[in-house]
Design an enzyme around this catalytic site. Structure first.
Site, PDB file in Angstrom:
ATOM      1  N   HIS A 105     -17.979 -17.089 -27.474  1.00 14.03           N
ATOM      2  CA  HIS A 105     -18.280 -16.666 -26.113  1.00 14.03           C
ATOM      3  C   HIS A 105     -17.609 -15.300 -25.942  1.00 14.03           C
ATOM      4  CE1 HIS A 105     -19.422 -20.580 -23.742  1.00 14.03           C
ATOM      5  NE2 HIS A 105     -20.272 -20.302 -24.708  1.00 14.03           N
ATOM      6  N   GLU A 107     -15.254 -14.104 -23.992  1.00 10.30           N
ATOM      7  CA  GLU A 107     -13.790 -14.074 -23.915  1.00 10.30           C
ATOM      8  C   GLU A 107     -13.170 -14.409 -25.267  1.00 10.30           C
ATOM      9  OE1 GLU A 107     -15.941 -15.738 -22.115  1.00 10.30           O
ATOM     10  OE2 GLU A 107     -15.380 -15.890 -20.014  1.00 10.30           O
ATOM     11  N   SER A 132     -17.453 -16.234 -14.856  1.00 17.55           N
ATOM     12  CA  SER A 132     -16.386 -17.241 -14.787  1.00 17.55           C
ATOM     13  C   SER A 132     -16.238 -17.964 -16.130  1.00 17.55           C
ATOM     14  CB  SER A 132     -16.735 -18.247 -13.684  1.00 17.55           C
ATOM     15  OG  SER A 132     -15.736 -19.230 -13.568  1.00 17.55           O
ATOM     16  N   CYS A 134     -15.944 -20.444 -19.082  1.00 15.79           N
ATOM     17  CA  CYS A 134     -16.329 -21.848 -19.284  1.00 15.79           C
ATOM     18  C   CYS A 134     -15.077 -22.650 -19.663  1.00 15.79           C
ATOM     19  CB  CYS A 134     -17.370 -21.926 -20.397  1.00 15.79           C
ATOM     20  SG  CYS A 134     -16.627 -21.865 -22.041  1.00 15.79           S
ATOM     21  N   CYS A 137     -13.344 -21.203 -22.929  1.00 13.52           N
ATOM     22  CA  CYS A 137     -12.655 -19.916 -22.737  1.00 13.52           C
ATOM     23  C   CYS A 137     -11.468 -20.084 -21.792  1.00 13.52           C
ATOM     24  CB  CYS A 137     -13.635 -18.885 -22.200  1.00 13.52           C
ATOM     25  SG  CYS A 137     -15.023 -18.618 -23.324  1.00 13.52           S
ATOM     26  N   ASP A 197     -25.868 -22.346 -24.161  1.00 13.48           N
ATOM     27  CA  ASP A 197     -24.551 -21.711 -24.142  1.00 13.48           C
ATOM     28  C   ASP A 197     -23.542 -22.472 -23.283  1.00 13.48           C
ATOM     29  OD1 ASP A 197     -23.284 -19.393 -25.332  1.00 13.48           O
ATOM     30  OD2 ASP A 197     -22.883 -18.738 -23.287  1.00 13.48           O
TER      31      ASP A 197
END
Lengths: 200, 200
Positions: A105, A107, A132, A134, A137, A197
């Site tokens: 992802h 981040e 935001s 997940c 992350c 995702d």
């Protein structure tokens, strides 16, 4: 550009005002938004509108650039940067499509690109993300005890922000319209990829 | 091998007992532990001791093998496997040293190696790890809605198991002595590496 005094200091629209009394005279300086650094804001202690903050936030802009890179590569447009003492030390974007990755992802990719850092370094960092974080992350942020995250938006998707806060992390959500639009357009064209995702 | 009747069924030590009434006769069959499959246990509904479970758990053994691979490579000995319908579909181990990675914890590496799976597949999986998943790995489990995790031990380190449980994940902790010893020996020799891995 309009500047007006408010209870909390000076409220501004598209500009930033520094006020001082010098030799008995009330002096004001008006700065254009793009010239105002985060450091200046912190030092000045002058209140700052959300709109101005959004415009000024060069770090969010860097995260948006990462998101756009991802989009140009055929990927999911989510970007992230890691900031240490006002400097970007890591950049990344979602790599689900590009690397066929389930863990990169934005981040995570940003943290991986920043490399192996000491705990004492993470503790001085701010992580920016266009969306935001997940649960995965968010967990990485908690693991490395990053004390502050700035989130582009949580309209499209909201991770476990309450859990992250409960672990002592400061969470700022900007609801940036560019970030929202990026995701809105993407999900309209590739809903199945977006669902994959977020594990849906 | 000893088998004795208990309130919950049959408690066993090193063996597994199936009891049936056939033609009015009470018939028991004693199976050696290594021959008993998980499927059989589930079907039989007969109670199972933790010790027996540990011995039988070929999936935990596979995770331990991964941990040992990591150790042989000079890495941190934590391993993980992803199991779908009784078959291993992903294997991985911590890659902090090998890849200079801050995100390839064992569980993450395992999920990455398993590839991009549909949500409907993750929902049928069990993730095994030799050590209690850290916040990042726990977050990945929550993100992909893996309903069941089996943890080798949480004596050395305990991740946010309560949070994971609160998200509907079944968490089983085996306190396996091999897993505990692996980490104990490793931390004794490389405490700084271990601390780095958990953000300390």
């Amino acid at each position: 550009m309009i500047a007006s005094k408010s209870r909390s200091g000076l409220s501004v629209s598209g500009a930033f005002v520094e006020a001082n009394v010098v030799d008995g005279k009330f002096i004001t300086k008006v700065y254009k938004a793009r010239r105002i650094t985060k450091r200046f804001k912190e030092k000045s202690g002058i209140a700052q509108s959300k709109e101005l903050k959004r415009r000024m936030d060069t770090f969010l802009q860097a995260a948006i650039e990462e998101a756009r890179k991802g989009l140009a590569e055929g990927g999911i447009p989510i970007g992230s940067v890691l900031v240490l003492d006002g400097k970007i030390i890591g950049r990344g974007h979602n790599q689900r499509v590009q690397r066929d990755s389930v863990i990169h992802h934005a981040e995570m990719n940003c943290l991986e690109n920043a490399g192996r850092l000491k705990a004492s370094v993470y503790k001085r960092c701010v992580l920016y993300s266009t969306l935001s974080p997940c649960p995965m992350c968010s967990g990485a942020i908690v693991l490395y005890k990053i004390p502050h995250i700035v989130v582009g938006e949580n309209v499209t998707f909201k991770g476990p922000e309450e859990y992250v806060c409960s672990q002592g992390v400061k969470v700022e959500v900007l609801q940036d319209p560019v970030c929202i639009q990026l995701m809105r357009d993407f999900i309209k064209t590739k809903p199945e990829l977006w669902n994959e995702d977020i594990g849906e």
